[in-house]
Design a protein around this motif. Sequence first.
Motif, PDB file in Angstrom:
ATOM      1  N   ASP A 140      -1.022  11.152 -36.895  1.00  0.00           N
ATOM      2  CA  ASP A 140      -0.874  12.188 -35.875  1.00  0.00           C
ATOM      3  C   ASP A 140      -1.148  11.564 -34.511  1.00  0.00           C
ATOM      4  OD1 ASP A 140      -0.179  14.234 -37.551  1.00  0.00           O
ATOM      5  OD2 ASP A 140      -2.196  15.068 -37.717  1.00  0.00           O
ATOM      6  N   TYR A 141      -0.618  12.161 -33.473  1.00  0.00           N
ATOM      7  CA  TYR A 141      -0.876  11.603 -32.146  1.00  0.00           C
ATOM      8  C   TYR A 141      -0.889  12.697 -31.086  1.00  0.00           C
ATOM      9  CZ  TYR A 141       4.232  11.945 -31.571  1.00  0.00           C
ATOM     10  OH  TYR A 141       5.525  12.389 -31.494  1.00  0.00           O
ATOM     11  N   ASN A 142      -1.656  12.450 -30.023  1.00  0.00           N
ATOM     12  CA  ASN A 142      -1.674  13.349 -28.869  1.00  0.00           C
ATOM     13  C   ASN A 142      -1.441  12.579 -27.579  1.00  0.00           C
ATOM     14  OD1 ASN A 142      -4.081  12.023 -28.550  1.00  0.00           O
ATOM     15  ND2 ASN A 142      -5.380  13.827 -28.858  1.00  0.00           N
ATOM     16  N   ILE A 143      -0.965  11.339 -27.720  1.00  0.00           N
ATOM     17  CA  ILE A 143      -0.667  10.501 -26.558  1.00  0.00           C
ATOM     18  C   ILE A 143       0.583   9.683 -26.873  1.00  0.00           C
ATOM     19  CG2 ILE A 143      -2.018   8.477 -27.261  1.00  0.00           C
ATOM     20  CD1 ILE A 143      -2.070   9.953 -23.715  1.00  0.00           C
ATOM     21  N   LYS A 144       1.389   9.422 -25.849  1.00  0.00           N
ATOM     22  CA  LYS A 144       2.581   8.596 -26.009  1.00  0.00           C
ATOM     23  C   LYS A 144       2.515   7.410 -25.053  1.00  0.00           C
ATOM     24  CE  LYS A 144       5.977  11.990 -27.625  1.00  0.00           C
ATOM     25  NZ  LYS A 144       7.338  12.535 -27.376  1.00  0.00           N
ATOM     26  N   THR A 145       3.142   6.297 -25.472  1.00  0.00           N
ATOM     27  CA  THR A 145       3.161   5.094 -24.652  1.00  0.00           C
ATOM     28  C   THR A 145       4.412   4.292 -24.989  1.00  0.00           C
ATOM     29  OG1 THR A 145       1.945   3.080 -24.082  1.00  0.00           O
ATOM     30  CG2 THR A 145       1.784   3.837 -26.348  1.00  0.00           C
ATOM     31  N   GLN A 146       4.824   3.447 -24.070  1.00  0.00           N
ATOM     32  CA  GLN A 146       6.056   2.675 -24.263  1.00  0.00           C
ATOM     33  C   GLN A 146       5.737   1.242 -24.675  1.00  0.00           C
ATOM     34  OE1 GLN A 146       7.525  -0.006 -22.267  1.00  0.00           O
ATOM     35  NE2 GLN A 146       9.420  -0.014 -23.456  1.00  0.00           N
ATOM     36  N   HIS A 147       6.537   0.718 -25.597  1.00  0.00           N
ATOM     37  CA  HIS A 147       6.446  -0.678 -26.020  1.00  0.00           C
ATOM     38  C   HIS A 147       7.860  -1.139 -26.326  1.00  0.00           C
ATOM     39  CE1 HIS A 147       5.584  -4.279 -28.351  1.00  0.00           C
ATOM     40  NE2 HIS A 147       4.315  -4.201 -28.010  1.00  0.00           N
ATOM     41  N   ASN A 148       8.244  -2.308 -25.813  1.00  0.00           N
ATOM     42  CA  ASN A 148       9.635  -2.753 -25.924  1.00  0.00           C
ATOM     43  C   ASN A 148      10.138  -2.865 -27.353  1.00  0.00           C
ATOM     44  OD1 ASN A 148       9.926  -2.897 -23.160  1.00  0.00           O
ATOM     45  ND2 ASN A 148       9.478  -5.091 -23.028  1.00  0.00           N
ATOM     46  N   VAL A 149       9.273  -3.247 -28.278  1.00  0.00           N
ATOM     47  CA  VAL A 149       9.702  -3.362 -29.671  1.00  0.00           C
ATOM     48  C   VAL A 149      10.139  -2.009 -30.228  1.00  0.00           C
ATOM     49  CG1 VAL A 149       8.901  -3.837 -32.032  1.00  0.00           C
ATOM     50  CG2 VAL A 149       8.341  -5.421 -30.182  1.00  0.00           C
ATOM     51  N   PHE A 150       9.531  -0.949 -29.712  1.00  0.00           N
ATOM     52  CA  PHE A 150       9.773   0.389 -30.243  1.00  0.00           C
ATOM     53  C   PHE A 150      10.715   1.214 -29.367  1.00  0.00           C
ATOM     54  CE2 PHE A 150       5.876  -1.303 -31.858  1.00  0.00           C
ATOM     55  CZ  PHE A 150       5.896  -0.979 -33.201  1.00  0.00           C
ATOM     56  N   GLY A 151      11.340   0.567 -28.389  1.00  0.00           N
ATOM     57  CA  GLY A 151      12.339   1.246 -27.579  1.00  0.00           C
ATOM     58  C   GLY A 151      11.906   1.459 -26.142  1.00  0.00           C
ATOM     59  N   LYS A 152      12.822   1.960 -25.340  1.00  0.00           N
ATOM     60  CA  LYS A 152      12.573   2.161 -23.910  1.00  0.00           C
ATOM     61  C   LYS A 152      11.811   3.453 -23.627  1.00  0.00           C
ATOM     62  CE  LYS A 152      16.602  -0.526 -22.465  1.00  0.00           C
ATOM     63  NZ  LYS A 152      17.885  -0.522 -21.710  1.00  0.00           N
TER      64      LYS A 152
END
Length: 355
Positions: A260-272
Motif C-alpha cells: 500500500d502507499y500514500n506517497i508517489k515519486t518518480q524513478h526513471n526505471v519505472f517510467g516518467k
Amino acid sequence: MNSIFRLSALVTVLFLFSNCNSFAQKKAANISAQADSTLAAASPKFNGAILISQKGKTIYSKALGFADFEKKTPLKIDSEFEIMSNSKQIAAVLILREYEKGKIDLQAPIKKYLPYLTQTWADSVTVHQLLNHTHGITDLQKPLLFKPGSDFKYGNLSFNLLGKIVEYTSKKSYQEMADALFKELKMKNTFCYSKEKTKNLASGYYIDKEVPKKIEQSQINQDSYGADGIVSTVNDLAIWNENLHKGKTLKPKTYQLMIDYNIKTQHNVFGKEKTGYGYGIRIVDNQTPKYIGHTGIGDGFSSLNLYFPDSDVSLIVLENQTYANPDLFYSMGIKIKNLLLKSDIVNPNKTNGKK
C-alpha cells in the motif's frame, strides 16, 4: 460406455495439457531469443547476470562477462553481487515480521525503539515514515527537511535506523535476524556483506569514459546493513520473490501494508510519471500490466528486481559495473523489462507488440 467416456475425457485433458505446455514453451523460447538478441547488441557490453522466472520456474537465465576484469574470471549464474538498495526490501520484511509478533507499532514514534536519540524529531517521526521515506531526516544532526509525512526524500539513513530498530526489538544483531530469514527461505547464497565472505562475490567496477576502475573499499558497514548491506544471486532473489509475493514470508494483511502507499515519486526505471512507494518497494499500478520492485546501485554494482503479480513473473538483473554516465544506469534491465511488457508472458492481451 462409461469406460469409453472416461478414456475420451482423459485424452482430451492430456491434449489440452500438451497444447498449454507447448504454448508456454514457445512463449519462453520467444522471450529467450529476444533477450539474447538484446544482450548481443548491447553497447556498452552487459556484464552481469539475468534471470526471468514464472510460477517459480526459471524460463531464462544468463551470465555474461567477468567477475574480475583483471583476472578474466568469468561470471556464473550463481555469482554473488552486492544488491545495494534492494537490501531495503529485506529490512522492511524484518520490521514487518517484528510487527506481526506485536513488538513494533508502525505508527509509533521512533524514539520508542531508539531511546538513545535525543533529537526532538524522534518524538514525531514514525516507523511507517522511515519505511516509505516520508520522514524528512537528512542528517542526524540537522533539522528535518520537511514535516514528517508531508513529502518524500529517498535515502539510506532511514533504513540504517530501521536496522537498529530490528536489533532493539529482537534483542539480536541485524545479521543474525537476516541470516535466520535467509536460512528459512533456503536462500543459501545470500548474506550480510563482510570482508571474510567474498569468495564468490564479484568485484564491482566504476566505468568512466570506458575505463573500468575496481572498487577496493565497500561502502557497506554493520550500521548500514538495512539500507545496502546484502549480497545475493539472481537465483536467490527469485526465491525471495516466490516467498514474499505469495504469502510465505508475511501474512497477507501484513504484505498488503508493504505494498500500500500514500506517497508517489518518480524513478526513471519505472517510467516518467510518479508511481507509488510502499515499504522498500515501488508500485507501478498506473499501467497494464502492473508491476512492483526496486533498484540498487553503489560499490560498482547495480541491481533490479521486478515482479509482475498478474502473470507471476520475476525479472532480476544484477551487474558488477556502474557508469559515470547516469543515462546508462539499469539500461539492460530497462530493455529486458520493456521486452517483457510487450510480450504475452506478462501481458497476454498483446501479441507481437500489438493489442
